[in-house]
Design a protein around this motif. Structure first.
Motif, mmCIF file in Angstrom:
data_model
loop_
_atom_site.group_PDB
_atom_site.id
_atom_site.type_symbol
_atom_site.label_atom_id
_atom_site.label_comp_id
_atom_site.label_asym_id
_atom_site.label_seq_id
_atom_site.Cartn_x
_atom_site.Cartn_y
_atom_site.Cartn_z
ATOM 1 N N ASN A 1 -13.694 4.823 6.331
ATOM 2 C CA ASN A 1 -12.359 5.428 6.339
ATOM 3 C C ASN A 1 -11.300 4.449 6.832
ATOM 4 O O ASN A 1 -10.168 4.449 6.341
ATOM 5 C CB ASN A 1 -12.355 6.692 7.210
ATOM 6 C CG ASN A 1 -12.978 7.871 6.491
ATOM 7 O OD1 ASN A 1 -13.103 7.874 5.272
ATOM 8 N ND2 ASN A 1 -13.380 8.876 7.254
ATOM 9 N N ARG A 2 -11.666 3.608 7.806
ATOM 10 C CA ARG A 2 -10.701 2.614 8.288
ATOM 11 C C ARG A 2 -10.410 1.577 7.197
ATOM 12 O O ARG A 2 -9.257 1.170 7.014
ATOM 13 C CB ARG A 2 -11.217 1.915 9.549
ATOM 14 C CG ARG A 2 -11.128 2.779 10.807
ATOM 15 C CD ARG A 2 -11.522 1.982 12.054
ATOM 16 N NE ARG A 2 -10.634 0.854 12.266
ATOM 17 C CZ ARG A 2 -9.490 0.911 12.953
ATOM 18 N NH1 ARG A 2 -9.105 2.043 13.498
ATOM 19 N NH2 ARG A 2 -8.731 -0.160 13.091
ATOM 20 N N LEU A 3 -11.434 1.131 6.491
ATOM 21 C CA LEU A 3 -11.216 0.151 5.415
ATOM 22 C C LEU A 3 -10.281 0.743 4.354
ATOM 23 O O LEU A 3 -9.338 0.072 3.897
ATOM 24 C CB LEU A 3 -12.540 -0.260 4.783
ATOM 25 C CG LEU A 3 -13.488 -1.071 5.684
ATOM 26 C CD1 LEU A 3 -14.846 -1.230 5.021
ATOM 27 C CD2 LEU A 3 -12.891 -2.439 6.016
ATOM 28 N N ILE A 4 -10.530 1.992 3.988
ATOM 29 C CA ILE A 4 -9.707 2.612 2.952
ATOM 30 C C ILE A 4 -8.282 2.830 3.457
ATOM 31 O O ILE A 4 -7.316 2.604 2.727
ATOM 32 C CB ILE A 4 -10.350 3.932 2.493
ATOM 33 C CG1 ILE A 4 -11.689 3.650 1.799
ATOM 34 C CG2 ILE A 4 -9.424 4.700 1.564
ATOM 35 C CD1 ILE A 4 -12.518 4.880 1.544
ATOM 36 N N ALA A 5 -8.150 3.244 4.699
ATOM 37 C CA ALA A 5 -6.811 3.485 5.254
ATOM 38 C C ALA A 5 -5.963 2.219 5.217
ATOM 39 O O ALA A 5 -4.752 2.274 5.007
ATOM 40 C CB ALA A 5 -6.923 4.012 6.685
ATOM 41 N N SER A 6 -6.621 1.060 5.399
ATOM 42 C CA SER A 6 -5.885 -0.202 5.421
ATOM 43 C C SER A 6 -5.574 -0.706 4.027
ATOM 44 O O SER A 6 -4.882 -1.709 3.872
ATOM 45 C CB SER A 6 -6.687 -1.262 6.174
ATOM 46 O OG SER A 6 -7.753 -1.734 5.361
ATOM 47 N N GLY A 7 -6.132 -0.040 3.004
ATOM 48 C CA GLY A 7 -5.931 -0.527 1.654
ATOM 49 C C GLY A 7 -6.841 -1.669 1.277
ATOM 50 O O GLY A 7 -6.693 -2.264 0.212
ATOM 51 N N ASN B 1 0.802 -1.227 0.000
ATOM 52 C CA ASN B 1 0.000 0.000 0.000
ATOM 53 C C ASN B 1 0.835 1.278 0.000
ATOM 54 O O ASN B 1 0.308 2.356 0.261
ATOM 55 C CB ASN B 1 -0.934 0.007 1.215
ATOM 56 C CG ASN B 1 -2.157 -0.883 1.002
ATOM 57 O OD1 ASN B 1 -3.004 -0.572 0.159
ATOM 58 N ND2 ASN B 1 -2.219 -1.986 1.715
ATOM 59 N N PRO C 1 -4.616 14.992 -0.147
ATOM 60 C CA PRO C 1 -4.565 13.965 0.891
ATOM 61 C C PRO C 1 -5.905 13.783 1.585
ATOM 62 O O PRO C 1 -6.645 14.732 1.795
ATOM 63 C CB PRO C 1 -3.537 14.510 1.877
ATOM 64 C CG PRO C 1 -3.556 15.979 1.670
ATOM 65 C CD PRO C 1 -3.854 16.184 0.217
ATOM 66 N N ARG C 2 -6.205 12.554 1.881
ATOM 67 C CA ARG C 2 -7.391 12.199 2.642
ATOM 68 C C ARG C 2 -7.051 12.490 4.099
ATOM 69 O O ARG C 2 -6.504 11.660 4.796
ATOM 70 C CB ARG C 2 -7.596 10.697 2.475
ATOM 71 C CG ARG C 2 -8.994 10.229 2.330
ATOM 72 C CD ARG C 2 -8.936 8.737 2.114
ATOM 73 N NE ARG C 2 -9.198 8.399 0.745
ATOM 74 C CZ ARG C 2 -10.428 8.283 0.243
ATOM 75 N NH1 ARG C 2 -11.472 8.505 0.997
ATOM 76 N NH2 ARG C 2 -10.588 7.944 -1.011
ATOM 77 N N GLN C 3 -7.363 13.670 4.543
ATOM 78 C CA GLN C 3 -6.821 14.105 5.830
ATOM 79 C C GLN C 3 -7.488 13.408 7.006
ATOM 80 O O GLN C 3 -6.865 13.130 8.000
ATOM 81 C CB GLN C 3 -6.979 15.616 5.995
ATOM 82 C CG GLN C 3 -6.037 16.411 5.120
ATOM 83 C CD GLN C 3 -4.640 16.451 5.674
ATOM 84 O OE1 GLN C 3 -4.387 15.967 6.761
ATOM 85 N NE2 GLN C 3 -3.720 17.000 4.913
ATOM 86 N N MET C 4 -8.772 13.188 6.906
ATOM 87 C CA MET C 4 -9.530 12.610 8.021
ATOM 88 C C MET C 4 -9.421 13.465 9.279
ATOM 89 O O MET C 4 -9.803 13.027 10.351
ATOM 90 C CB MET C 4 -9.037 11.185 8.366
ATOM 91 C CG MET C 4 -8.955 10.277 7.153
ATOM 92 S SD MET C 4 -9.008 8.498 7.515
ATOM 93 C CE MET C 4 -7.850 8.341 8.845
ATOM 94 N N THR C 5 -8.891 14.674 9.192
ATOM 95 C CA THR C 5 -8.700 15.439 10.422
ATOM 96 C C THR C 5 -9.439 16.769 10.444
ATOM 97 O O THR C 5 -9.883 17.193 11.486
ATOM 98 C CB THR C 5 -7.208 15.721 10.663
ATOM 99 O OG1 THR C 5 -6.671 16.293 9.485
ATOM 100 C CG2 THR C 5 -6.473 14.469 11.015
ATOM 101 N N GLU D 1 -3.069 8.980 -1.369
ATOM 102 C CA GLU D 1 -4.298 9.357 -0.678
ATOM 103 C C GLU D 1 -4.051 10.137 0.606
ATOM 104 O O GLU D 1 -4.884 10.937 1.018
ATOM 105 C CB GLU D 1 -5.119 8.104 -0.353
ATOM 106 C CG GLU D 1 -5.670 7.405 -1.581
ATOM 107 C CD GLU D 1 -6.765 8.221 -2.261
ATOM 108 O OE1 GLU D 1 -7.484 8.943 -1.561
ATOM 109 O OE2 GLU D 1 -6.874 8.136 -3.497
ATOM 110 N N TYR D 2 -2.938 9.854 1.264
ATOM 111 C CA TYR D 2 -2.721 10.454 2.583
ATOM 112 C C TYR D 2 -1.429 11.258 2.652
ATOM 113 O O TYR D 2 -1.113 11.807 3.696
ATOM 114 C CB TYR D 2 -2.693 9.367 3.672
ATOM 115 C CG TYR D 2 -3.930 8.519 3.702
ATOM 116 C CD1 TYR D 2 -5.048 8.915 4.428
ATOM 117 C CD2 TYR D 2 -4.002 7.323 2.987
ATOM 118 C CE1 TYR D 2 -6.188 8.143 4.445
ATOM 119 C CE2 TYR D 2 -5.146 6.545 3.003
ATOM 120 C CZ TYR D 2 -6.234 6.955 3.730
ATOM 121 O OH TYR D 2 -7.357 6.195 3.751
ATOM 122 N N THR E 1 -16.017 3.646 9.691
ATOM 123 C CA THR E 1 -15.690 2.296 9.227
ATOM 124 C C THR E 1 -15.148 2.338 7.801
ATOM 125 O O THR E 1 -14.135 1.702 7.485
ATOM 126 C CB THR E 1 -16.948 1.402 9.307
ATOM 127 O OG1 THR E 1 -17.378 1.340 10.667
ATOM 128 C CG2 THR E 1 -16.664 0.000 8.794
#
Lengths: 371, 371
Positions: free
Chosen positions: B176-182, A25, B153-157, A32-33, B174
């Motif tokens: 966002n967590r799935l995407i963060a993990s790839g 990844n 960037p996908r900041q999520m913040t 993405e991040y 949920t």
């Protein structure tokens, strides 16, 4: 580009899958991040591979995963190099924005984890043990950043432990959100063992207990000694983590655990245990029948309520989320002030190295983006 | 003590419940998070109550909630004081660590939200509208902090919008967590309308469509004009937010929406519409029967898959999570690489002012603790 450096404890199934997922990844995280996750150190109980550069290169990382999958010891992989204990690895490898990731299954990592937190590093735990020994250790691990006046703020930022309960299911994240909102959680009830879910589904289908347990054992759904699942201790650890997550001060010894075999079968060999299983069939048949007579079904449930944890076989309404559950998926019901009369429910795969590693990676990304 | 100052847009049901929950949880947030959430400004479409001090006092806040609950306009509450538009309120009230909270249901807040983000404030949305107009607005709202080199960037913040989909259920978290993990999400399928869930459950129980809709209307489960629910547009907004959350670039006009009444009933008065409902009974009876003949059940489903959003009545396996759903709860299935063949499922109340306000408050606390 943000950098969060990783120090990994444990390269078993989950740790190995995590390394693979981080490597796979890299482009995704960069795009993405705007995030890079260099790995600085990889450790097992026998040794460590540590870089003094920016990162261990990906080819070496994947080699290590293969080496470990073949039951290698890192002391042999890195032969010739100096061996370090975990605390020493933190001294050598960690730098600002380091995240220590514990994918072992031992409490011996605790001193190194506490040292890391004291130095301002962050921690991700897939390892339940550090959170289920003494309450004081739990507090220090999860509330790093305690203020001088004795406040113990629920930081939600320095440590994450999502995968210790339900693997990649966002159980802890959900609990933290409920608490952050001031919602009042009256009861958490969950099925946290895929193995025991398989057994309970088999019983509901009219199969004999001995038959279902033997099949689960043959299919590799249980630990090599199936009593490690049937005893319920692993489920109780998850319940304890949820209870402590509610802010309750409670020790493992206070959890009430009812296993699926009697104490007199503890001393048997695995083979003798499997042979003796039919002696339990009538007992479970009776429990299933009694539940059915009340319109209920039998589940292996962890209940966190009234200040305590109760783990064991339990009859639940057939129409409830737990009652409708089939097979090996995990399921958690949160009964709260705002989620009443129907609970907030999470359901899905609650084990497996890839789903667990993915949950660990989510924790890492969230921590990395939180500062 | 951390301080995150709140500027609130909208004091309807959710905004009012949010003010109450913030006031009721002051001690909880101080003790558990070392966090204070002063409210600097409260605005409706007609006016604003703004403080130039540290915070509007709690007695005034609760007075405002009562005043608004009696259909008052803030222009009248704050009579004599100067009136401000939302952008002016941000100019006057906001200070470092301010969080703008949008509990309105209008896209007219967008300019003020964008101004706030440009100044480094953060934003919590309970309001679906700003996220479901043009893609470009969604991008600017959710990806504040775009880097100079064009990375988004996908900041999520900087922004949270958990309650726009499933109220307090952690649907966006949920995802966002799935995407963060790839993890690779192949399909999201959900029941996002309590009203339509009630209707579908009634149909499954053998009741006539007209009867169930009229009952829902009488019980106040529907909007005053039940076509606002039956048309499916609100469900489609939620599907669009999920699709965009996956990174897809898609406009509302591209969503396929099948409502539960034909276009020729659009022009009727509410009374005439309710009177005409029996003309649809045979159609729905046939759909239910055809589904049952295949061992399936009828649900009102939003599907996010293959780059698109499809919203409408759909037959699903009776044994699937959506098929087992009864009543008004929401349910979301995430079908992914690691959650296969069984999906990751969230279920529970997906509406209601208190559950929604609690979700908004969780977003606020998470943002406040993220820096």
């Amino acid at each position: 580009m943000h950098h969060a450096s990783i120090v990994l404890f444990g390269v078993g199934g989950v740790g190995g899958a995590l390394i693979r997922q981080i490597v796979q990844n890299r482009a995704h995280h960069a795009t993405e991040y705007d995030l890079a996750l260099p790995i600085l150190a990889v450790c097992d109980r026998d040794g460590a591979v540590v870089t003094l550069d920016d990162a261990i290169d990906d080819a070496t990382l994947l080699n290590i995963v293969d080496f470990k999958a073949n039951k290698g010891r890192l002391a042999n992989y890195s032969q010739g190099g100096p061996q370090h204990d975990l605390a020493a690895v933190i001294d050598i490898a960690a730098r600002p924005h380091t995240i220590i990731v514990d994918c072992t299954a031992t409490e011996t990592t605790v001193p190194a984890l506490l040292t890391a937190l004291e130095r301002g590093y962050r921690v991700v735990l897939a390892n339940k043990k550090p959170l289920t020994i003494q309450q004081e250790v739990y507090d220090r691990l999860t509330r790093a950043g305690e203020t001088a006046d004795g406040h113990a703020p629920r930081q939600m930022t320095a440590t994450r432990w999502e995968t210790t309960c339900g693997a990649g299911l966002p159980v802890i994240a959900t609990l933290n959100r409920l608490i952050a909102s001031g919602d009042s959680v009256s009861r958490i009830a969950g099925a946290f063992s895929g193995t025991l879910g398989f057994v309970m589904t088999g019983l509901q289908q009219g199969r004999r207990f001995s038959e279902v347990v033997r099949e689960a054992h043959q299919l590799g759904f249980t630990e090599p000694d199936p009593r490690d699942d049937l005893g319920g201790v692993d489920v109780a650890r998850k319940a304890l983590i949820l209870a402590r997550g509610l802010g309750w001060r409670i020790e493992m010894e206070q959890a009430s655990i009812t296993g699926l075999y009697p104490p007199e079968m503890t001393g048997l060999s695995v083979t003798a245990f499997l042979d003796a299983l039919p002696s339990l069939d009538a007992h479970f048949q009776q429990m299933v029948d009694e539940a059915a007579a009340q319109g209920k079904v039998l589940r292996y449930v962890a209940t966190v309520a009234d200040g305590g944890c109760v783990v064991g076989p339990q009859t639940v309404d057939a129409a409830s989320p737990l009652g409708q559950l089939r097979g090996a998926d995990n399921l958690v019901e949160f009964h709260t002030r705002w989620y009443h009369p129907t609970p907030l429910v999470l359901q899905g795969r609650g084990a497996g190295v890839d789903a667990t590693a993915a949950g660990v990676l989510s924790d890492i990304v969230e921590l990395a983006l939180s500062k």
